[in-house]
Design a protein around this motif. Structure first.
Motif, short mmCIF file in Angstrom:
data_model
loop_
_atom_site.label_atom_id
_atom_site.label_comp_id
_atom_site.label_asym_id
_atom_site.label_seq_id
_atom_site.Cartn_x
_atom_site.Cartn_y
_atom_site.Cartn_z
N PRO A 189 0.81 -1.22 0.00
CA PRO A 189 0.00 0.00 0.00
C PRO A 189 0.84 1.27 0.00
CG PRO A 189 -0.90 -1.60 1.55
CD PRO A 189 0.43 -2.12 1.11
N ASP A 190 1.93 1.28 0.79
CA ASP A 190 2.79 2.46 0.81
C ASP A 190 3.43 2.70 -0.55
OD1 ASP A 190 2.28 3.11 3.40
OD2 ASP A 190 4.14 2.30 4.23
N LEU A 191 3.87 1.64 -1.20
CA LEU A 191 4.49 1.77 -2.51
C LEU A 191 3.50 2.30 -3.54
CD1 LEU A 191 6.90 1.29 -4.37
CD2 LEU A 191 6.11 -1.07 -4.69
N LEU A 192 2.29 1.77 -3.52
CA LEU A 192 1.27 2.22 -4.47
C LEU A 192 0.91 3.69 -4.24
CD1 LEU A 192 -0.32 0.97 -6.79
CD2 LEU A 192 -2.16 0.46 -5.18
N ALA A 193 0.78 4.08 -2.98
CA ALA A 193 0.48 5.47 -2.68
C ALA A 193 1.63 6.39 -3.08
CB ALA A 193 0.17 5.64 -1.19
N ALA A 194 2.86 5.88 -2.99
CA ALA A 194 4.02 6.70 -3.33
C ALA A 194 4.12 6.95 -4.83
CB ALA A 194 5.30 6.02 -2.82
N VAL A 195 3.83 5.93 -5.63
CA VAL A 195 4.04 6.06 -7.08
C VAL A 195 2.80 6.55 -7.83
CG1 VAL A 195 5.84 4.29 -7.04
CG2 VAL A 195 3.48 3.63 -7.55
N LEU A 196 1.63 6.49 -7.16
CA LEU A 196 0.39 6.94 -7.80
C LEU A 196 -0.33 7.95 -6.91
CD1 LEU A 196 -0.94 3.55 -9.24
CD2 LEU A 196 0.08 5.44 -10.52
N PRO A 197 0.13 9.20 -6.88
CA PRO A 197 -0.47 10.21 -6.01
C PRO A 197 -1.99 10.38 -6.15
CG PRO A 197 1.60 11.02 -6.89
CD PRO A 197 1.31 9.73 -7.60
N PRO A 198 -2.58 10.21 -7.35
CA PRO A 198 -4.04 10.35 -7.43
C PRO A 198 -4.82 9.36 -6.57
CG PRO A 198 -3.08 10.54 -9.61
CD PRO A 198 -1.99 10.08 -8.70
N LEU A 199 -4.18 8.26 -6.16
CA LEU A 199 -4.85 7.28 -5.32
C LEU A 199 -4.83 7.65 -3.84
CD1 LEU A 199 -3.75 3.86 -6.87
CD2 LEU A 199 -5.80 5.21 -7.33
N ARG A 200 -4.16 8.75 -3.51
CA ARG A 200 -4.14 9.20 -2.11
C ARG A 200 -5.45 9.93 -1.81
NH1 ARG A 200 1.69 12.13 -2.81
NH2 ARG A 200 2.85 10.28 -3.52
N SER A 201 -6.12 9.49 -0.75
CA SER A 201 -7.48 9.96 -0.49
C SER A 201 -7.55 11.17 0.44
CB SER A 201 -8.31 8.83 0.13
OG SER A 201 -7.68 8.34 1.30
N HIS A 202 -6.47 11.47 1.17
CA HIS A 202 -6.50 12.52 2.18
C HIS A 202 -5.36 13.52 1.95
CE1 HIS A 202 -8.95 9.42 4.03
NE2 HIS A 202 -9.34 10.27 4.96
N PHE A 203 -5.40 14.60 2.69
CA PHE A 203 -4.33 15.59 2.63
C PHE A 203 -4.14 16.22 4.00
CE2 PHE A 203 -8.13 18.12 2.00
CZ PHE A 203 -7.90 19.20 2.84
N ILE A 204 -2.96 16.81 4.21
CA ILE A 204 -2.71 17.68 5.34
C ILE A 204 -2.26 19.02 4.76
CG2 ILE A 204 -1.32 18.14 7.38
CD1 ILE A 204 -1.09 15.12 7.78
N TYR A 205 -2.91 20.07 5.20
CA TYR A 205 -2.64 21.43 4.72
C TYR A 205 -2.29 22.28 5.93
CZ TYR A 205 -3.82 26.07 2.69
OH TYR A 205 -3.82 27.39 2.26
N MET A 206 -1.19 23.03 5.85
CA MET A 206 -0.82 23.95 6.91
C MET A 206 -0.60 25.34 6.32
SD MET A 206 1.60 21.73 9.51
CE MET A 206 1.46 23.02 10.78
N VAL A 207 -1.05 26.35 7.03
CA VAL A 207 -0.96 27.72 6.55
C VAL A 207 -0.59 28.63 7.73
CG1 VAL A 207 -3.45 28.04 6.83
CG2 VAL A 207 -2.18 29.57 5.33
N GLN A 208 0.34 29.55 7.48
CA GLN A 208 0.85 30.42 8.53
C GLN A 208 0.22 31.79 8.47
OE1 GLN A 208 5.05 31.41 8.37
NE2 GLN A 208 5.19 31.43 10.61
#
Length: 237
Positions: free
Chosen positions: A215-234
């Motif tokens: 799963p980690d390998l697939l998420a690493a090589v295929l970013p569109p399959l990543r379902s979540h994000f972390i966003y930080m703003v200052q």
């Protein structure tokens, strides 16, 4: 309906959804011991650690943190494990049972508040976080209002953190995706960070019982399959 009535109706809808969801069989898919959940928690911790080190720094002992929609307190417990002072942490939650659970399983000293951020007048935090909160709010105006409230609670130079969904779930009409463009429109950023993470859960469930690195390998090589994000703003000084 006027704006106040609309806001109350949306809050009541969200509370009803969480009460129904937390009492249902769907929770079984998120049991802590399931292989895909273990891997997802690890992936999220890795990205949190990298982004926090890059923004607020590696020493969390003096960090004042406000977690909006804190649930049972998991994020604040993670920060305590990493050195944060419980007395400098505050969690806000609208579900009394989840807040009681947070009190029961978290180190003493954390401030727990029942209600919504707009009623509390909290200020001067170094980090204000909201995790899978914006996606639970369907009304765009109320999303923006929450963003404004978070910004007011933040000290100059502090950071907002959002963890949420990148995509809509056609099987769940009670949530709506959050886009980076939307987040960028909320806050006049001095600086920002964005990382996508976690293999989409339906795929992850299928692969989780295979080799752990798949799963980690697939998420690493295929970013569109990543379902979540972390966003930080200052916030500017």
């Amino acid at each position: 309906m006027d704006a106040h009535t609309d806001k109350q109706a949306e809050q009541d809808r969200i509370k009803a959804v969480y009460r129904r969801w937390h009492g249902g069989a769907a929770l079984d898919r998120y049991a802590w011991h399931r292989p895909e959940i273990v891997q997802q928690v690890a992936a999220r911790s890795r990205v949190f650690a990298a982004l926090l080190t890059d923004t607020v720094g590696g020493d969390l002992s003096r960090l004042r943190v406000l977690d909006v929609g804190c649930g049972s307190g998991g994020f604040l417990r993670q920060l305590i494990d990493w050195g944060a002072d419980p007395a400098r942490l505050t969690g806000i939650e609208v579900q009394p049972d989840r807040l009681e659970r947070a009190r029961h399983v978290t180190a003493g000293g954390v401030q727990w508040r029942l209600g919504t951020l707009d009623t509390m007048g909290l200020r001067d935090f170094d980090l204000v976080s909201a995790q899978t909160v914006f996606s639970s709010i369907l009304d765009p105006a109320q999303r923006r209002e929450l963003a404004d409230q978070m910004w007011r609670a933040l000290r100059p130079g502090g950071w907002c953190l959002v963890f949420d969904f990148r995509y809509d779930n056609p099987r769940n009409r009670d949530v709506r995706k959050v886009t980076r463009a939307e987040l960028d429109s909320f806050w006049p950023a001095a600086s920002s960070r964005f990382r996508s993470l976690m293999l989409a859960p339906p795929i992850h469930r299928v692969l989780a019982r295979g080799p752990w690195m798949l799963p980690d390998l697939l998420a690493a090589v295929l970013p569109p399959l990543r379902s979540h994000f972390i966003y930080m703003v200052q916030k500017g000084e």
